[in-house]
Design an enzyme around this catalytic site. Structure first.
Site, PDB file in Angstrom:
ATOM      1  CB  ILE A 193      -0.963   0.022   1.204  1.00 56.29           C
ATOM      2  CG1 ILE A 193      -0.204  -0.122   2.527  1.00 56.29           C
ATOM      3  CG2 ILE A 193      -2.011  -1.057   1.073  1.00 56.29           C
ATOM      4  CD1 ILE A 193      -1.088  -0.003   3.749  1.00 56.29           C
ATOM      5  N   GLY A 194       2.143   1.108   0.058  1.00 56.67           N
ATOM      6  CA  GLY A 194       3.044   2.252   0.010  1.00 56.67           C
ATOM      7  C   GLY A 194       4.460   1.788  -0.218  1.00 56.67           C
ATOM      8  N   GLY A 245      11.998   4.502  -1.447  1.00 59.90           N
ATOM      9  CA  GLY A 245      13.334   3.961  -1.671  1.00 59.90           C
ATOM     10  C   GLY A 245      13.928   3.275  -0.464  1.00 59.90           C
ATOM     11  CE1 TYR A 246      17.043   5.895   1.120  1.00 61.02           C
ATOM     12  CE2 TYR A 246      15.224   7.423   1.389  1.00 61.02           C
ATOM     13  CZ  TYR A 246      16.495   7.156   0.936  1.00 61.02           C
ATOM     14  OH  TYR A 246      17.215   8.122   0.303  1.00 61.02           O
ATOM     15  N   GLY A 247      11.957   1.501   2.046  1.00 58.72           N
ATOM     16  CA  GLY A 247      11.129   0.500   2.696  1.00 58.72           C
ATOM     17  C   GLY A 247       9.773   0.380   2.047  1.00 58.72           C
ATOM     18  CB  VAL A 307       3.667   0.616   4.043  1.00 57.77           C
ATOM     19  CG1 VAL A 307       2.536   0.418   5.050  1.00 57.77           C
ATOM     20  CG2 VAL A 307       4.692   1.591   4.601  1.00 57.77           C
ATOM     21  CE  LYS A 321       7.083   3.060   8.873  1.00 60.00           C
ATOM     22  NZ  LYS A 321       7.658   4.177   9.656  1.00 60.00           N
ATOM     23  CG  ASP A 356       9.993  13.599   8.365  1.00 62.81           C
ATOM     24  OD1 ASP A 356      10.197  14.644   7.701  1.00 62.81           O
ATOM     25  OD2 ASP A 356       9.873  12.482   7.842  1.00 62.81           O
TER      26      ASP A 356
END
Length: 436
Positions: A158-159, A162-164, A166, A180, A278
Site C-alpha cells: 500500500i506504500g 526507496g527505503y522501505g 508498507v 512497515k 518530520d
C-alpha cells in the site's frame, strides 16, 4: 633442634587475639581475603549482566516484561539521545530493550499509503495469534507477518519508497494492520526501528497512529501499526481525486486541529517531550471519518524540560524543515511548530511546499502564501478544488495561525497549546459567519 621444630613452635604459640594460635589466625585471614575476592568478582559479573542488552525474544522469558508498572528495561547504545524514562499522565512511556544487528546509515522510510479501495478483507487462513505480552505491545513472528501479508506479496503493498515498503495485512484474529518493512541495510533503519518502538509503543492518543507491535527476526525489522483506512493527507491534497476534493473546509479544519492536538500532547503532556522532527502531509494519516493520526516517528528525539534544545544531525523533508534547525542543527519543539505551519498552508491552498512546475515566485509555498496575504488576496489562497469557501473571518484566523507558526524568529512562534485555542476560535467564527 631442627628447623621444622622451630617453625612448629612459633606457629603453635598462642596470640593475644582471643588466645588463638598463630596458624589458626593466618588461616582465618587467608580465608577472609579469598571470600572478599570472590564477592567482588560476583558483584562485577552482576553489573556487567545488567548493562548488556538481551534479545527481544528473551524479554518475556527473563521476567523483564511481566506487568505494566514494572517494565523498566534500558536502551541499546545506538539511540544516543533517548533518556532513561518518559512519563505521561496516568501511565509511563517505557523504553524497550532490543539487541539487533549493526547496519549502515540511511534516510527515513517515508510511508506513502494509498487509500483503501473499500474491499472486504479476504480470509487468509492464519492460525490464532499468540497471547500478547502483558502490559506492552506484541512481538510478532516472521511467519505471522508473512501469512498476514500473503508472503509480503506485491498485491499487499500500500506504500513504497526507496527505503522501505508498507503492506496491508490481515492477522489471524481478523485485525487489519499496516506493516512497515524497513530495509535493514543501514544504521538509520536500525535507529528508526528502535526509536519508533520506544517512543510510540507506549504513547496513546487519538491523533497519533497506534503501534501494535513489531517483528525482529534475522535481518528483518518490521513495525505493525493499526490500519488507517483513508491513507495519508498528501494523497488527498496532491493526487488526482476529481474536480471537487472530498476534503471539505470543515474536514480540513478538523485535520489541522487534530494534528495540532497530537503535537501538543507530544510537546506538553510528556516528560521528556517528544520532538517529531518530520511533520509533513505524507506523515498525517486519515481514518474512515477523516480524523488525522500523526505517524512515522523514526526521526523523533526526546528533549528534557531543563534543556532548551538538542543538537543533532539535520534530518527532515525539503520544504518543511525550520530554517534555524537547518543552519545550526539545534532542535526543539518550535521546529515541529514550523513544519506544522507549512502543513496548514498546504491544507488551505492544496499546493506543495516546493513545486518546481509552477511559475517563478510560486515555487516556494511559504513565499507565495505570505505575498498573497500581504496583498489581502485571501480567497485566492484557498484550494480551488474546495466545494464551498469558508467564512472570511475564520479563513483569516487560520491564515494568521499558519503565518505565526512559520515566523522566522523561532521564539515568536506560538506553542501548540496556543495554536489549538486559536484554531478553536476560528471554528467558532466559521459556525456563525456565512461562507465567502
Amino acid at each position: 633442634m631442627s628447623i621444622l621444630s622451630i617453625i612448629h613452635n612459633k606457629f603453635s604459640k598462642k596470640t593475644t587475639i582471643l588466645g588463638l594460635r598463630l596458624w589458626i589466625l593466618i588461616a582465618i585471614s587467608v580465608g577472609a581475603i579469598i571470600a572478599l575476592i570472590l564477592f567482588l568478582c560476583c558483584l562485577c559479573r552482576r553489573r556487567c549482566r545488567r548493562k548488556s542488552p538481551k534479545p527481544v525474544h528473551s524479554l518475556k522469558s527473563s521476567g523483564l516484561i511481566h506487568n505494566h508498572e514494572s517494565l523498566t528495561p534500558a536502551f541499546t547504545k545506538e539511540i544516543e539521545d533517548i533518556v532513561p524514562e518518559v512519563t505521561a499522565p496516568n501511565h509511563r512511556l517505557h523504553e524497550v530493550q532490543i539487541k539487533v544487528d549493526k547496519a549502515e546509515d540511511r534516510e527515513l522510510l517515508d510511508s506513502d499509503r494509498m487509500p483503501s479501495s473499500g474491499e472486504s478483507p479476504a480470509s487468509i487462513g492464519a492460525g490464532p495469534p499468540p497471547p500478547p505480552i502483558q502490559g506492552w505491545m506484541r512481538r510478532y513472528t516472521l511467519r505471522e507477518i508473512e501469512v498476514a501479508t500473503k508472503g509480503l506479496s506485491d498485491e499487499s503493498v500500500i506504500g513504497k519508497r526507496g527505503y522501505g515498503t508498507v503492506y496491508r495485512g490481515l492477522l489471524g484474529d481478523n485485525t487489519i494492520v499496516a506493516v512497515k518493512n524497513l530495509f535493514n541495510d543501514s544504521g538509520q533503519a536500525e535507529k528508526e526501528f528502535q526509536v519508533e518502538v520506544a517512543v510510540i509503543g507506549r504513547v496513546k492518543h487519538k491523533n497519533l497512529v497506534r503501534l501494535l507491535g513489531y517483528c525482529a527476526e534475522g535481518a528483518y525489522r518490521m513495525l505493525v501499526y493499526e490500519y488507517v483506512e483513508n491513507g495519508n493527507l498528501d494523497y488527498w491534497l496532491h493526487r488526482d481525486v476529481g474536480l471537487i476534493s472530498p476534503l471539505t473546509w470543515n474536514i480540513r479544519m478538523d485535520i489541522i486541529l487534530g494534528t495540532a492536538k497530537g503535537l501538543a500532547y507530544l510537546h506538553d503532556s510528556l516528560e521528556p517531550k517528544v520532538i517529531h522532527r518530520d511533520i509533513k502531509s505524507s506523515n498525517i494519516l486519515l481514518d474512515r471519518q477523516w480524523k488525522p493520526k500523526v505517524s512515522d516517528f523514526g526521526l523523533a528525539k526526546l528533549l528534557c524540560s531543563e534543556n532548551t534544545h538538542v543538537t543533532t544531525r539535520v534530518m527532515g523533508t525539503d520544504g518543511y524543515v525550520a530554517p534555524e534547525y537547518t543552519w545550526t542543527g539545534m532542535l526543539n519543539e518550535m521546529c515541529d511548530v514550523y513544519s506544522f505551519g507549512i502543513v496548514v498552508m498546504e491544507i488551505i491552498s492544496g499546493r506543495l511546499p516546493v513545486d518546481n512546475s509552477r511559475l517563478k515566485g510560486q515555487v516556494n509555498l511559504i513565499d507565495w502564501f505570505k505575498k498573497m496575504v500581504e496583498n489581502q488576496n485571501f480567497t485566492e489562497v484557498v484550494d480551488p478544488e474546495l466545494s464551498e469557501m469558508p467564512a472570511l473571518k475564520a479563513l483569516k484566523q487560520v491564515l494568521l495561525v499558519a503565518l505565526l507558526c512559520v515566523d522566522p524568529n523561532a521564539s515568536e512562534r506560538p506553542k501548540m497549546r496556543h495554536v489549538i485555542r486559536m484554531l478553536e476560535a476560528a471554528n467558532q467564527l466559521d459556525r456563525h459567519e456565512k461562507p465567502i
